[in-house]
Motif scaffolding. Structure first.
Motif, PDB file in Angstrom:
ATOM      1  N   UNK A   1     102.905 -26.370 115.485  1.00  9.02           N
ATOM      2  CA  UNK A   1     102.607 -27.550 114.954  1.00  9.02           C
ATOM      3  C   UNK A   1     104.001 -27.802 113.494  1.00  9.02           C
ATOM      4  N   UNK A   2     104.315 -28.546 113.589  1.00  8.82           N
ATOM      5  CA  UNK A   2     105.880 -28.661 112.588  1.00  8.82           C
ATOM      6  C   UNK A   2     104.686 -29.641 111.579  1.00  8.82           C
ATOM      7  N   UNK A   3     105.280 -29.552 110.443  1.00 12.66           N
ATOM      8  CA  UNK A   3     104.676 -30.719 109.015  1.00 12.66           C
ATOM      9  C   UNK A   3     106.180 -30.476 108.305  1.00 12.66           C
ATOM     10  N   UNK A   4     105.650 -32.216 107.796  1.00  9.99           N
ATOM     11  CA  UNK A   4     106.737 -32.085 107.293  1.00  9.99           C
ATOM     12  C   UNK A   4     106.433 -32.571 105.639  1.00  9.99           C
ATOM     13  N   UNK A   5     106.941 -32.340 104.437  1.00  3.95           N
ATOM     14  CA  UNK A   5     106.532 -32.131 103.407  1.00  3.95           C
ATOM     15  C   UNK A   5     106.949 -33.146 102.538  1.00  3.95           C
ATOM     16  N   UNK A   6     106.278 -34.061 102.355  1.00  3.61           N
ATOM     17  CA  UNK A   6     106.680 -35.462 101.330  1.00  3.61           C
ATOM     18  C   UNK A   6     105.921 -35.574 100.229  1.00  3.61           C
ATOM     19  N   UNK A   7     106.868 -36.016  99.235  1.00  3.83           N
ATOM     20  CA  UNK A   7     106.525 -36.374  98.290  1.00  3.83           C
ATOM     21  C   UNK A   7     106.392 -37.654  97.176  1.00  3.83           C
ATOM     22  N   UNK A   8     105.544 -38.540  97.145  1.00  5.59           N
ATOM     23  CA  UNK A   8     105.962 -39.067  95.918  1.00  5.59           C
ATOM     24  C   UNK A   8     106.514 -39.011  94.350  1.00  5.59           C
ATOM     25  N   UNK A   9     107.395 -39.982  94.395  1.00  4.57           N
ATOM     26  CA  UNK A   9     107.537 -39.619  93.034  1.00  4.57           C
ATOM     27  C   UNK A   9     107.752 -40.789  91.925  1.00  4.57           C
ATOM     28  N   UNK A  10     106.657 -41.533  91.094  1.00  2.34           N
ATOM     29  CA  UNK A  10     106.336 -42.182  90.501  1.00  2.34           C
ATOM     30  C   UNK A  10     108.038 -42.440  88.943  1.00  2.34           C
ATOM     31  N   UNK A  11     108.934 -43.673  89.796  1.00  3.91           N
ATOM     32  CA  UNK A  11     110.829 -43.767  88.949  1.00  3.91           C
ATOM     33  C   UNK A  11     110.359 -44.831  87.380  1.00  3.91           C
ATOM     34  N   UNK A  12     109.251 -44.670  87.642  1.00  2.00           N
ATOM     35  CA  UNK A  12     109.181 -46.009  85.384  1.00  2.00           C
ATOM     36  C   UNK A  12     110.231 -44.857  84.420  1.00  2.00           C
ATOM     37  N   UNK A  13     109.776 -44.280  84.224  1.00  2.00           N
ATOM     38  CA  UNK A  13     110.521 -43.178  83.327  1.00  2.00           C
ATOM     39  C   UNK A  13     111.544 -42.384  83.790  1.00  2.00           C
ATOM     40  N   UNK A  14     112.807 -42.417  83.809  1.00  2.00           N
ATOM     41  CA  UNK A  14     114.082 -42.484  84.405  1.00  2.00           C
ATOM     42  C   UNK A  14     114.712 -40.904  84.219  1.00  2.00           C
ATOM     43  N   UNK A  15     114.506 -40.462  82.902  1.00  2.00           N
ATOM     44  CA  UNK A  15     114.432 -38.735  82.747  1.00  2.00           C
ATOM     45  C   UNK A  15     113.352 -38.484  83.145  1.00  2.00           C
ATOM     46  N   UNK A  16     112.745 -38.246  83.492  1.00  2.00           N
ATOM     47  CA  UNK A  16     111.379 -37.558  83.633  1.00  2.00           C
ATOM     48  C   UNK A  16     111.659 -37.527  85.197  1.00  2.00           C
ATOM     49  N   UNK A  17     111.861 -38.980  86.429  1.00  2.00           N
ATOM     50  CA  UNK A  17     112.276 -38.807  87.761  1.00  2.00           C
ATOM     51  C   UNK A  17     113.387 -38.399  87.773  1.00  2.00           C
ATOM     52  N   UNK A  18     114.599 -37.815  87.040  1.00  2.00           N
ATOM     53  CA  UNK A  18     115.609 -36.962  87.666  1.00  2.00           C
ATOM     54  C   UNK A  18     115.054 -35.495  87.647  1.00  2.00           C
TER      55      UNK A  18
END
Length: 67
Positions: A1-18
């Motif tokens: 079985x293969x798994x897909x790693x999905x990460x949720x990112x918050x986009x409220x702070x653009x510097x931290x988002x990068x």
């Protein structure tokens, strides 16, 4: 079985988002879910946040938006 790693990112702070997008890329995630305002259960991110993630990860990681 293969798994897909999905990460949720918050986009409220653009510097931290990068920084977070770069770290997710380096960690080998296959998908990013981009959200805004996680305190409100996640909303659609801004166009600036979408462009920033796309510019940072290119086509290396699929990403989708919380809508």
């Amino acid at each position: 079985m293969t798994f897909l790693l999905e990460i949720c990112l918050a986009s409220d702070d653009l510097a931290q988002l990068k920084i977070n997008a770069q770290e997710v890329l380096a960690a080998g995630a296959q998908r990013i879910e981009l959200c805004a305002n996680m305190a409100e259960d996640g909303l659609t991110p801004s166009a600036a946040a979408v462009r920033l993630v796309k510019d940072t990860v290119g086509d290396a990681i699929e990403f989708r938006l919380k809508v």
